[in-house]
Design a protein around this motif. Structure first.
Motif, short mmCIF file in Angstrom:
data_model
loop_
_atom_site.label_atom_id
_atom_site.label_comp_id
_atom_site.label_asym_id
_atom_site.label_seq_id
_atom_site.Cartn_x
_atom_site.Cartn_y
_atom_site.Cartn_z
N ARG A 281 46.03 51.01 51.99
CA ARG A 281 47.18 50.84 51.09
C ARG A 281 47.62 49.39 51.05
NH1 ARG A 281 51.03 55.86 53.07
NH2 ARG A 281 49.54 57.56 52.67
N ILE A 282 47.75 48.77 52.22
CA ILE A 282 48.20 47.38 52.25
C ILE A 282 47.19 46.47 51.56
CG2 ILE A 282 48.88 45.48 53.75
CD1 ILE A 282 49.62 47.58 55.87
N GLY A 283 45.91 46.73 51.81
CA GLY A 283 44.87 45.93 51.17
C GLY A 283 44.90 46.05 49.65
N ILE A 284 45.19 47.24 49.15
CA ILE A 284 45.25 47.45 47.70
C ILE A 284 46.45 46.71 47.10
CG2 ILE A 284 45.68 49.20 45.92
CD1 ILE A 284 43.96 51.09 47.69
N VAL A 285 47.57 46.68 47.83
CA VAL A 285 48.72 45.91 47.35
C VAL A 285 48.34 44.43 47.23
CG1 VAL A 285 51.03 45.09 47.94
CG2 VAL A 285 50.45 47.50 48.23
N LEU A 286 47.68 43.89 48.24
CA LEU A 286 47.27 42.48 48.21
C LEU A 286 46.22 42.23 47.14
CD1 LEU A 286 47.08 41.65 52.02
CD2 LEU A 286 48.89 41.06 50.40
N LEU A 287 45.46 43.27 46.78
CA LEU A 287 44.48 43.12 45.70
C LEU A 287 45.15 42.70 44.40
CD1 LEU A 287 41.45 43.57 44.96
CD2 LEU A 287 42.07 45.91 44.35
N GLY A 288 46.40 43.11 44.21
CA GLY A 288 47.14 42.73 43.01
C GLY A 288 47.35 41.23 42.89
N LEU A 289 47.40 40.52 44.04
CA LEU A 289 47.60 39.07 44.01
C LEU A 289 46.37 38.35 43.49
CD1 LEU A 289 49.50 38.44 47.36
CD2 LEU A 289 50.44 38.41 45.05
N GLY A 290 45.23 39.02 43.45
CA GLY A 290 44.03 38.42 42.90
C GLY A 290 43.83 38.72 41.44
N LEU A 291 44.80 39.40 40.84
CA LEU A 291 44.68 39.83 39.45
C LEU A 291 45.40 38.85 38.55
CD1 LEU A 291 43.70 42.09 37.55
CD2 LEU A 291 45.87 43.23 37.93
N GLY A 292 44.66 37.94 37.91
CA GLY A 292 45.26 36.98 37.00
C GLY A 292 45.44 37.58 35.61
N LEU A 293 46.58 38.22 35.37
CA LEU A 293 46.80 38.91 34.09
C LEU A 293 46.73 37.94 32.92
CD1 LEU A 293 49.72 41.31 35.09
CD2 LEU A 293 47.33 41.91 34.70
N ASP A 294 47.23 36.71 33.13
CA ASP A 294 47.18 35.73 32.03
C ASP A 294 45.75 35.38 31.68
OD1 ASP A 294 46.93 34.65 34.55
OD2 ASP A 294 47.78 32.71 34.00
N GLN A 295 44.89 35.24 32.70
CA GLN A 295 43.48 34.93 32.44
C GLN A 295 42.77 36.10 31.77
OE1 GLN A 295 42.53 33.95 36.58
NE2 GLN A 295 42.06 31.88 35.91
N VAL A 296 43.11 37.30 32.21
CA VAL A 296 42.48 38.49 31.62
C VAL A 296 42.77 38.58 30.13
CG1 VAL A 296 42.54 41.02 31.60
CG2 VAL A 296 42.38 39.80 33.77
N LEU A 297 44.02 38.35 29.77
CA LEU A 297 44.41 38.50 28.37
C LEU A 297 43.78 37.43 27.48
CD1 LEU A 297 48.18 39.49 28.73
CD2 LEU A 297 46.23 40.96 28.18
N ARG A 298 43.35 36.30 28.06
CA ARG A 298 42.71 35.25 27.26
C ARG A 298 41.36 35.70 26.71
NH1 ARG A 298 43.53 31.19 31.64
NH2 ARG A 298 45.71 30.57 31.51
N LEU A 299 40.78 36.75 27.29
CA LEU A 299 39.49 37.24 26.79
C LEU A 299 39.61 37.87 25.41
CD1 LEU A 299 38.01 38.83 30.04
CD2 LEU A 299 37.29 36.72 28.93
#
Length: 350
Positions: free
Chosen positions: A88-106
């Protein structure tokens, strides 16, 4: 639509925290040691992802003649705790690697392609798994692993579905094996399929399960392919939260009026999913320095490695062998679905 074929009268047993706390240290120490060994293997052989090594080590240790009794007895509470809480804790930290701004640029066409790939893979694998008669929650968990992000997604969904530890471990083993094979197979197909480096990167990001496996596969075509692959993969990871929320809603609907052993109803949205979304939003603000994100990534890898070692240690190979043929058919079928649908999607959007 109900996602789980579980009896509505089943009582979900809540973990006994006090008992776990007093008996978990041997298993937690073993899971930590397993994560350290997995990191060492990855450091020595970078082509072997750390999380893949963790699962394999957990399975191996659980079947060593001198360790079986310890793993299944004294260490079991701590290993189970690692598979749940550290995941669970690892999955929460996984969110910090999610660059939503970069994703939307696609672009929205790519977003639509990824959503279509995830939906087709999830529902296609779920349907096939049930047709093949795989036991327990294995169809649901394997469908989740193939469609989103491998073992991390399986761990997240198992938290809200109340899946048996053995179902989780078997699903992780299958998805990890197939994702590892993709590292060797997909680069061989780039030329025959006529994919440019950019298109190959997007295909890898849309079809390979684990983030580490995506990196290992895409880097064979150069840094441009790697960048595209990671961005498309992050877009798939972004769909983890809505998928887990949908499973939680389904579980809640099927168990309406049923309380857990602690007297609580299943939460509509798990706390760790909310944490994942908060972490992703925090990353998007840009307030966190790069060094903090690097430390968070290191912690995430370590926590997930220990959790996957714990899950791997729950795999019982004789039991897995009894459904091995059906599981192999499901793995191959799901692989064909995700590779085929993502290839079509990339051809339409690149």
């Amino acid at each position: 639509m109900a996602l789980l074929n579980r009896p509505t009268h089943q009582v979900v047993r809540a973990p006994r925290v006090s008992r776990e706390t007093s008996t978990s240290w041997p298993g937690l120490a073993l899971a930590t040691a397993g994560a350290v060994v997995a990191w060492s293997i990855h450091w020595l052989v970078p082509a072997v992802p750390m999380l893949t090594a963790s699962v394999v080590l957990g399975i191996a240790v659980a079947h060593l003649p001198g360790m079986r009794t310890f793993v299944r007895g004294t260490a079991r509470p701590g290993l189970s705790l690692a598979g749940r809480r550290l995941m669970r804790i690892g999955i929460v930290l996984l969110g910090l690697g999610l660059g939503l701004d970069q994703v939307l640029r696609l672009g929205w066409a790519t977003v639509a392609m990824v959503v279509g790939v995830v939906a087709a893979t999830f529902f296609g694998t779920l349907w096939l798994g049930r047709k093949l008669g795989l036991p327990g929650d294995q169809p649901l968990l394997i469908a989740t692993g193939y469609s989103i992000c491998g073992a991390s997604a399986i761990g997240a969904v198992s938290e809200v579905s109340g899946s048996d530890e053995e179902d989780v471990a078997s699903s992780v083993a299958l998805v990890t094996l197939c994702g590892t094979l993709a590292i060797a197979v997909l680069p061989l197909l780039q030329g025959p399929l006529g994919l440019s480096d950019l298109a190959f990167g997007r295909w890898v990001g849309a079809s390979v399960h684990d983030v580490g496996q995506v990196v290992a596969t895409a880097q064979t075509a150069g840094p441009g392919a790697l960048g595209e692959a990671v961005l498309v993969k992050l877009m798939r990871v972004a769909l983890l939260a809505p998928l887990v929320a949908a499973v939680a809603f389904s579980v809640r609907a099927r168990r309406r009026g049923v309380r857990t052993a602690s007297g609580r109803r299943p939460a509509p949205v798990p706390l760790f999913v909310a944490g994942f979304l908060v972490a992703a939003g925090l990353r998007a603000t840009g307030v966190l320095p790069e060094v903090a994100l690097e430390w968070a990534h290191t912690a995430q890898e370590a926590l997930l490695a220990a959790a996957l070692f714990g899950l791997g240690s729950a795999v019982h190979l004789p039991t897995l062998a009894r459904t091995g043929g059906r599981a192999a058919v499901l793995g191959l079928g799901a692989w064909v679905v995700v590779a085929g649908v993502s290839y079509a999607g990339v051809a339409l959007t690149v």
